[in-house]
Design a protein around this motif. Structure first.
Motif, short mmCIF file in Angstrom:
data_model
loop_
_atom_site.label_atom_id
_atom_site.label_comp_id
_atom_site.label_asym_id
_atom_site.label_seq_id
_atom_site.Cartn_x
_atom_site.Cartn_y
_atom_site.Cartn_z
N PRO A 121 0.81 -1.14 -0.09
CA PRO A 121 -0.02 0.05 0.01
C PRO A 121 0.93 1.46 -0.12
O PRO A 121 0.29 2.42 -0.34
N GLN A 122 2.15 1.22 0.32
CA GLN A 122 3.03 2.32 0.40
C GLN A 122 3.42 2.56 -0.94
O GLN A 122 4.07 3.95 -1.33
N ALA A 123 3.37 1.90 -2.08
CA ALA A 123 4.08 2.17 -3.22
C ALA A 123 3.19 3.38 -4.00
O ALA A 123 1.85 3.33 -4.02
N ASP A 124 3.80 4.23 -4.39
CA ASP A 124 3.49 5.41 -5.43
C ASP A 124 3.78 5.19 -6.94
O ASP A 124 4.78 5.52 -7.45
N LEU A 125 3.01 4.17 -7.44
CA LEU A 125 3.30 3.75 -8.61
C LEU A 125 2.86 4.50 -9.83
O LEU A 125 1.85 5.15 -9.73
N TRP A 126 3.62 4.87 -10.83
CA TRP A 126 3.51 5.67 -11.93
C TRP A 126 3.35 4.42 -12.89
O TRP A 126 4.65 4.13 -13.29
N LEU A 127 2.42 4.44 -13.79
CA LEU A 127 2.51 3.70 -14.88
C LEU A 127 2.49 4.46 -16.26
O LEU A 127 1.57 5.05 -16.74
N LEU A 128 3.47 4.19 -16.95
CA LEU A 128 3.69 5.11 -18.04
C LEU A 128 3.66 4.18 -19.31
O LEU A 128 4.55 3.21 -19.59
N THR A 129 2.70 4.42 -20.13
CA THR A 129 2.63 3.45 -21.24
C THR A 129 3.09 4.29 -22.62
O THR A 129 3.10 5.60 -22.60
N SER A 130 3.58 3.45 -23.41
CA SER A 130 4.10 4.06 -24.66
C SER A 130 4.16 2.84 -25.73
O SER A 130 4.10 1.84 -25.62
N GLU A 131 3.96 3.38 -27.09
CA GLU A 131 3.77 2.56 -28.10
C GLU A 131 4.98 1.62 -28.45
O GLU A 131 5.10 0.59 -28.91
N ASN A 132 6.06 2.41 -28.35
CA ASN A 132 7.31 1.81 -28.70
C ASN A 132 8.30 1.79 -27.20
O ASN A 132 8.02 2.28 -26.29
N ALA A 133 9.06 0.68 -27.49
CA ALA A 133 9.99 0.50 -26.25
C ALA A 133 10.75 1.91 -25.82
O ALA A 133 11.43 2.60 -26.74
N PRO A 134 10.78 1.79 -24.51
CA PRO A 134 11.77 3.20 -24.28
C PRO A 134 13.08 3.16 -24.21
O PRO A 134 13.79 1.91 -24.25
N ASP A 135 13.90 4.24 -24.16
CA ASP A 135 15.37 4.17 -24.00
C ASP A 135 15.55 4.43 -22.45
O ASP A 135 15.55 5.51 -21.91
N MET A 136 16.13 3.33 -21.83
CA MET A 136 16.20 3.32 -20.53
C MET A 136 17.24 4.32 -20.06
O MET A 136 17.42 4.63 -18.61
N GLY A 137 18.21 4.66 -20.76
CA GLY A 137 19.43 5.50 -20.67
C GLY A 137 19.03 6.71 -20.45
O GLY A 137 19.66 7.68 -19.92
#
Length: 289
Positions: A121-137
Protein backbone atom coordinates in the motif's frame (compact mmCIF):
# COMPACT_ATOMS: atom_id res chain seq x y z
CA UNK A 1 25.04 32.98 -27.49
CA UNK A 2 23.74 31.31 -30.61
CA UNK A 3 20.82 33.01 -32.33
CA UNK A 4 19.25 29.66 -33.24
CA UNK A 5 19.99 26.62 -31.10
CA UNK A 6 19.79 23.23 -32.84
CA UNK A 7 16.91 21.14 -31.54
CA UNK A 8 17.70 18.20 -29.29
CA UNK A 9 15.65 15.96 -31.60
CA UNK A 10 17.77 16.93 -34.60
CA UNK A 11 21.00 16.39 -32.64
CA UNK A 12 19.86 12.92 -31.53
CA UNK A 13 19.04 12.05 -35.14
CA UNK A 14 22.43 13.37 -36.28
CA UNK A 15 24.29 11.43 -33.56
CA UNK A 16 22.56 8.16 -34.42
CA UNK A 17 23.14 8.57 -38.18
CA UNK A 18 26.79 9.51 -37.64
CA UNK A 19 27.44 6.64 -35.23
CA UNK A 20 25.67 4.04 -37.37
CA UNK A 21 26.76 5.40 -40.76
CA UNK A 22 23.22 5.18 -42.09
CA UNK A 23 20.04 7.26 -42.05
CA UNK A 24 18.02 4.03 -42.33
CA UNK A 25 19.59 2.39 -39.26
CA UNK A 26 19.30 5.65 -37.32
CA UNK A 27 15.59 5.77 -38.11
CA UNK A 28 15.15 2.19 -36.89
CA UNK A 29 16.97 2.88 -33.63
CA UNK A 30 14.95 6.02 -32.91
CA UNK A 31 11.62 4.53 -34.10
CA UNK A 32 11.25 7.19 -36.82
CA UNK A 33 10.92 7.12 -40.58
CA UNK A 34 14.02 7.55 -42.71
CA UNK A 35 12.51 10.68 -44.25
CA UNK A 36 12.12 12.18 -40.76
CA UNK A 37 15.83 11.60 -40.03
CA UNK A 38 16.81 13.06 -43.41
CA UNK A 39 14.64 16.12 -42.78
CA UNK A 40 16.13 16.65 -39.31
CA UNK A 41 19.67 16.52 -40.67
CA UNK A 42 18.90 18.77 -43.64
CA UNK A 43 17.44 21.30 -41.21
CA UNK A 44 20.54 21.03 -39.02
CA UNK A 45 22.85 21.54 -42.00
CA UNK A 46 20.79 24.54 -43.14
CA UNK A 47 20.94 26.04 -39.64
CA UNK A 48 24.73 25.52 -39.41
CA UNK A 49 25.21 26.62 -43.04
CA UNK A 50 27.48 23.70 -43.92
CA UNK A 51 27.19 20.00 -44.81
CA UNK A 52 27.71 17.41 -42.10
CA UNK A 53 27.63 14.27 -44.27
CA UNK A 54 28.97 13.01 -47.58
CA UNK A 55 26.05 11.04 -49.03
CA UNK A 56 27.06 7.95 -51.03
CA UNK A 57 24.02 5.89 -51.98
CA UNK A 58 22.59 4.40 -48.80
CA UNK A 59 25.73 4.97 -46.72
CA UNK A 60 26.91 8.29 -45.31
CA UNK A 61 30.24 9.51 -43.96
CA UNK A 62 31.00 12.58 -41.92
CA UNK A 63 32.59 15.76 -43.20
CA UNK A 64 35.25 17.40 -41.02
CA UNK A 65 32.53 19.63 -39.56
CA UNK A 66 30.40 16.55 -38.91
CA UNK A 67 33.24 14.80 -37.05
CA UNK A 68 33.67 17.87 -34.83
CA UNK A 69 29.93 18.16 -34.16
CA UNK A 70 29.63 14.43 -33.39
CA UNK A 71 32.21 14.68 -30.60
CA UNK A 72 30.39 17.66 -29.10
CA UNK A 73 26.95 16.07 -29.47
CA UNK A 74 27.93 12.75 -27.89
CA UNK A 75 29.51 14.53 -24.93
CA UNK A 76 26.37 16.64 -24.51
CA UNK A 77 24.02 13.65 -24.67
CA UNK A 78 26.10 11.70 -22.13
CA UNK A 79 26.08 14.68 -19.79
CA UNK A 80 22.34 15.18 -20.23
CA UNK A 81 21.57 11.49 -19.58
CA UNK A 82 23.71 11.55 -16.45
CA UNK A 83 21.98 14.71 -15.23
CA UNK A 84 18.53 13.25 -15.81
CA UNK A 85 19.44 10.11 -13.85
CA UNK A 86 20.66 12.28 -10.95
CA UNK A 87 17.16 13.70 -10.64
CA UNK A 88 16.14 10.38 -9.09
CA UNK A 89 17.20 11.77 -5.72
CA UNK A 90 14.35 14.28 -5.91
CA UNK A 91 11.65 11.71 -6.57
CA UNK A 92 8.86 11.20 -4.12
CA UNK A 93 9.49 8.49 -1.51
CA UNK A 94 8.33 5.02 -2.56
CA UNK A 95 7.83 6.08 -6.16
CA UNK A 96 7.92 3.25 -8.70
CA UNK A 97 7.94 4.06 -12.42
CA UNK A 98 6.90 1.23 -14.73
CA UNK A 99 6.78 1.41 -18.51
CA UNK A 100 4.70 -0.94 -20.63
CA UNK A 101 2.56 -1.03 -23.75
CA UNK A 102 -1.06 0.20 -23.74
CA UNK A 103 -2.30 -3.33 -24.49
CA UNK A 104 -0.43 -4.97 -21.61
CA UNK A 105 -1.47 -2.19 -19.22
CA UNK A 106 -5.17 -2.34 -20.09
CA UNK A 107 -5.67 -6.06 -20.53
CA UNK A 108 -3.26 -7.57 -18.02
CA UNK A 109 -1.52 -5.23 -15.59
CA UNK A 110 -4.22 -2.75 -14.51
CA UNK A 111 -6.79 -5.46 -13.67
CA UNK A 112 -4.21 -6.95 -11.27
CA UNK A 113 -2.87 -3.78 -9.67
CA UNK A 114 -5.37 -3.96 -6.82
CA UNK A 115 -3.59 -7.10 -5.66
CA UNK A 116 -0.21 -5.36 -5.80
CA UNK A 117 -1.63 -2.39 -3.86
CA UNK A 118 -3.00 -4.68 -1.18
CA UNK A 119 0.43 -6.16 -0.70
CA UNK A 120 2.32 -2.87 -1.00
CA UNK A 121 0.00 0.00 0.00
CA UNK A 122 2.96 2.35 0.41
CA UNK A 123 3.88 2.14 -3.28
CA UNK A 124 3.47 5.35 -5.28
CA UNK A 125 3.25 3.69 -8.68
CA UNK A 126 3.43 5.63 -11.92
CA UNK A 127 2.37 3.56 -14.93
CA UNK A 128 3.84 5.08 -18.09
CA UNK A 129 2.59 3.55 -21.34
CA UNK A 130 4.14 4.02 -24.77
CA UNK A 131 3.70 2.45 -28.19
CA UNK A 132 7.45 1.92 -28.60
CA UNK A 133 10.09 0.51 -26.30
CA UNK A 134 11.70 3.20 -24.12
CA UNK A 135 15.34 4.27 -24.03
CA UNK A 136 16.20 3.35 -20.44
CA UNK A 137 19.36 5.48 -20.59
CA UNK A 138 17.58 8.77 -21.19
CA UNK A 139 14.21 8.19 -19.49
CA UNK A 140 13.73 8.03 -15.74
CA UNK A 141 12.28 4.53 -15.45
CA UNK A 142 12.73 1.73 -12.96
CA UNK A 143 11.49 -1.14 -15.08
CA UNK A 144 9.94 -1.76 -18.49
CA UNK A 145 7.69 -4.79 -19.09
CA UNK A 146 6.87 -5.32 -22.76
CA UNK A 147 6.92 -7.69 -25.73
CA UNK A 148 9.34 -5.60 -27.83
CA UNK A 149 12.38 -5.28 -25.58
CA UNK A 150 16.01 -5.98 -26.38
CA UNK A 151 19.07 -5.64 -24.17
CA UNK A 152 20.15 -2.09 -23.33
CA UNK A 153 23.20 -0.70 -21.54
CA UNK A 154 23.06 -0.47 -17.74
CA UNK A 155 19.99 -2.72 -17.59
CA UNK A 156 19.19 -6.33 -16.81
CA UNK A 157 17.16 -7.96 -19.57
CA UNK A 158 15.11 -11.00 -18.57
CA UNK A 159 12.73 -13.02 -20.71
CA UNK A 160 9.59 -13.75 -18.68
CA UNK A 161 7.59 -15.99 -21.00
CA UNK A 162 6.82 -16.75 -24.62
CA UNK A 163 3.20 -16.00 -25.40
CA UNK A 164 0.98 -18.15 -27.60
CA UNK A 165 -1.69 -17.08 -30.05
CA UNK A 166 -5.02 -18.61 -31.02
CA UNK A 167 -8.06 -17.64 -33.13
CA UNK A 168 -11.10 -16.51 -31.17
CA UNK A 169 -14.32 -14.52 -31.36
CA UNK A 170 -17.22 -13.39 -29.20
CA UNK A 171 -19.64 -16.30 -28.50
CA UNK A 172 -22.39 -14.48 -30.40
CA UNK A 173 -20.48 -15.05 -33.66
CA UNK A 174 -20.52 -18.82 -33.25
CA UNK A 175 -24.07 -18.89 -34.61
CA UNK A 176 -22.99 -16.94 -37.72
CA UNK A 177 -21.93 -19.06 -40.72
CA UNK A 178 -18.14 -19.26 -40.95
CA UNK A 179 -18.05 -17.55 -44.36
CA UNK A 180 -19.99 -14.59 -43.01
CA UNK A 181 -17.87 -13.86 -39.95
CA UNK A 182 -15.85 -10.64 -40.34
CA UNK A 183 -12.07 -10.90 -39.92
CA UNK A 184 -10.04 -8.63 -37.66
CA UNK A 185 -6.41 -8.02 -38.63
CA UNK A 186 -3.53 -6.91 -36.44
CA UNK A 187 0.13 -6.15 -36.98
CA UNK A 188 3.30 -8.12 -36.25
CA UNK A 189 2.48 -11.34 -34.37
CA UNK A 190 -1.27 -10.63 -34.46
CA UNK A 191 -1.34 -10.81 -38.26
CA UNK A 192 -3.07 -13.90 -39.65
CA UNK A 193 0.04 -14.75 -41.64
CA UNK A 194 1.61 -15.94 -38.38
CA UNK A 195 -1.21 -18.45 -37.92
CA UNK A 196 -0.91 -19.69 -41.49
CA UNK A 197 2.89 -19.89 -41.55
CA UNK A 198 2.96 -21.91 -38.34
CA UNK A 199 0.41 -24.39 -39.58
CA UNK A 200 -2.86 -23.14 -38.15
CA UNK A 201 -6.03 -24.50 -39.74
CA UNK A 202 -8.45 -22.40 -41.77
CA UNK A 203 -11.02 -20.93 -39.36
CA UNK A 204 -12.67 -18.74 -41.96
CA UNK A 205 -10.20 -15.85 -41.90
CA UNK A 206 -10.30 -13.59 -44.95
CA UNK A 207 -7.92 -10.95 -46.28
CA UNK A 208 -10.48 -8.16 -45.93
CA UNK A 209 -12.07 -6.86 -42.75
CA UNK A 210 -11.09 -4.43 -39.99
CA UNK A 211 -7.45 -3.56 -39.32
CA UNK A 212 -5.85 -2.50 -36.03
CA UNK A 213 -2.33 -1.27 -35.34
CA UNK A 214 -2.65 -1.66 -31.57
CA UNK A 215 -3.11 -5.17 -30.06
CA UNK A 216 -5.30 -3.91 -27.24
CA UNK A 217 -7.79 -2.40 -29.66
CA UNK A 218 -7.80 -5.62 -31.67
CA UNK A 219 -8.68 -7.57 -28.53
CA UNK A 220 -11.38 -5.05 -27.58
CA UNK A 221 -12.93 -5.36 -31.03
CA UNK A 222 -12.98 -9.16 -30.80
CA UNK A 223 -14.62 -8.99 -27.36
CA UNK A 224 -17.31 -6.71 -28.79
CA UNK A 225 -18.22 -9.23 -31.48
CA UNK A 226 -16.79 -7.31 -34.44
CA UNK A 227 -15.11 -10.37 -35.92
CA UNK A 228 -12.67 -13.24 -35.49
CA UNK A 229 -9.14 -12.36 -34.40
CA UNK A 230 -5.78 -13.89 -33.61
CA UNK A 231 -5.34 -13.05 -29.93
CA UNK A 232 -2.65 -13.27 -27.26
CA UNK A 233 -3.18 -16.07 -24.76
CA UNK A 234 -1.73 -13.84 -22.02
CA UNK A 235 -3.74 -10.71 -22.78
CA UNK A 236 -6.99 -12.56 -23.45
CA UNK A 237 -7.05 -14.36 -20.07
CA UNK A 238 -9.56 -12.01 -18.47
CA UNK A 239 -11.80 -11.83 -21.54
CA UNK A 240 -12.08 -15.61 -21.69
CA UNK A 241 -12.85 -15.80 -17.97
CA UNK A 242 -15.64 -13.25 -18.47
CA UNK A 243 -17.12 -15.22 -21.38
CA UNK A 244 -16.27 -12.56 -23.95
CA UNK A 245 -14.07 -14.78 -26.12
CA UNK A 246 -14.43 -18.31 -27.42
CA UNK A 247 -11.47 -20.13 -29.08
CA UNK A 248 -12.11 -21.31 -32.63
CA UNK A 249 -9.47 -24.05 -32.51
CA UNK A 250 -7.48 -25.95 -29.88
CA UNK A 251 -4.16 -25.25 -31.60
CA UNK A 252 -1.77 -22.55 -30.43
CA UNK A 253 1.10 -20.93 -32.32
CA UNK A 254 4.15 -19.03 -31.17
CA UNK A 255 3.45 -15.46 -30.06
CA UNK A 256 5.44 -12.51 -28.74
CA UNK A 257 8.20 -12.76 -26.15
CA UNK A 258 7.45 -10.88 -22.94
CA UNK A 259 10.44 -9.60 -20.99
CA UNK A 260 11.58 -6.87 -18.68
CA UNK A 261 14.39 -4.31 -18.60
CA UNK A 262 15.43 -3.47 -15.04
CA UNK A 263 17.68 -0.44 -14.73
CA UNK A 264 20.84 -1.06 -12.71
CA UNK A 265 20.18 2.06 -10.60
CA UNK A 266 16.85 0.57 -9.46
CA UNK A 267 17.87 -3.08 -9.08
CA UNK A 268 18.51 -2.81 -5.32
CA UNK A 269 15.46 -0.69 -4.51
CA UNK A 270 13.28 -2.77 -2.13
CA UNK A 271 10.07 -1.54 -3.76
CA UNK A 272 11.31 -2.42 -7.24
CA UNK A 273 12.38 -5.84 -5.99
CA UNK A 274 8.90 -6.33 -4.48
CA UNK A 275 7.26 -5.38 -7.78
CA UNK A 276 9.46 -7.83 -9.70
CA UNK A 277 8.63 -10.64 -7.28
CA UNK A 278 4.92 -9.81 -7.48
CA UNK A 279 5.05 -9.74 -11.28
CA UNK A 280 6.77 -13.12 -11.49
CA UNK A 281 4.18 -14.60 -9.16
CA UNK A 282 1.26 -13.12 -11.12
CA UNK A 283 2.40 -14.19 -14.59
CA UNK A 284 1.37 -17.64 -15.83
CA UNK A 285 3.77 -20.45 -15.06
CA UNK A 286 4.46 -21.01 -18.76
CA UNK A 287 8.15 -21.83 -19.23
CA UNK A 288 10.17 -19.63 -21.55
CA UNK A 289 11.35 -21.45 -24.61
Amino acid sequence: MLKHWPSLTALRGFEAAARLGSFHRAAQELHLSQSAISQQIRGLETSLEQPLFFRQGRSVTLTDAGIDLLETTQAMLRSLASGVRRLDQYRKPNQLIVNTSPAFARHWLVPRLADFRRQHPQADLWLLTSENAPDMGTQTLDIAVRNDLEAQAHCTHRVLLHDRLYPACHPSLLDVPVAQRPTLHGEREMDWSQWQVQGGVDVGQRSDGLNFSEPGQLLDAACQGLGIALVSELLATAARAQGLLQPLDDARVRGPRWSWLLHDDSARDPLVISFCEWLLGALPATPSR
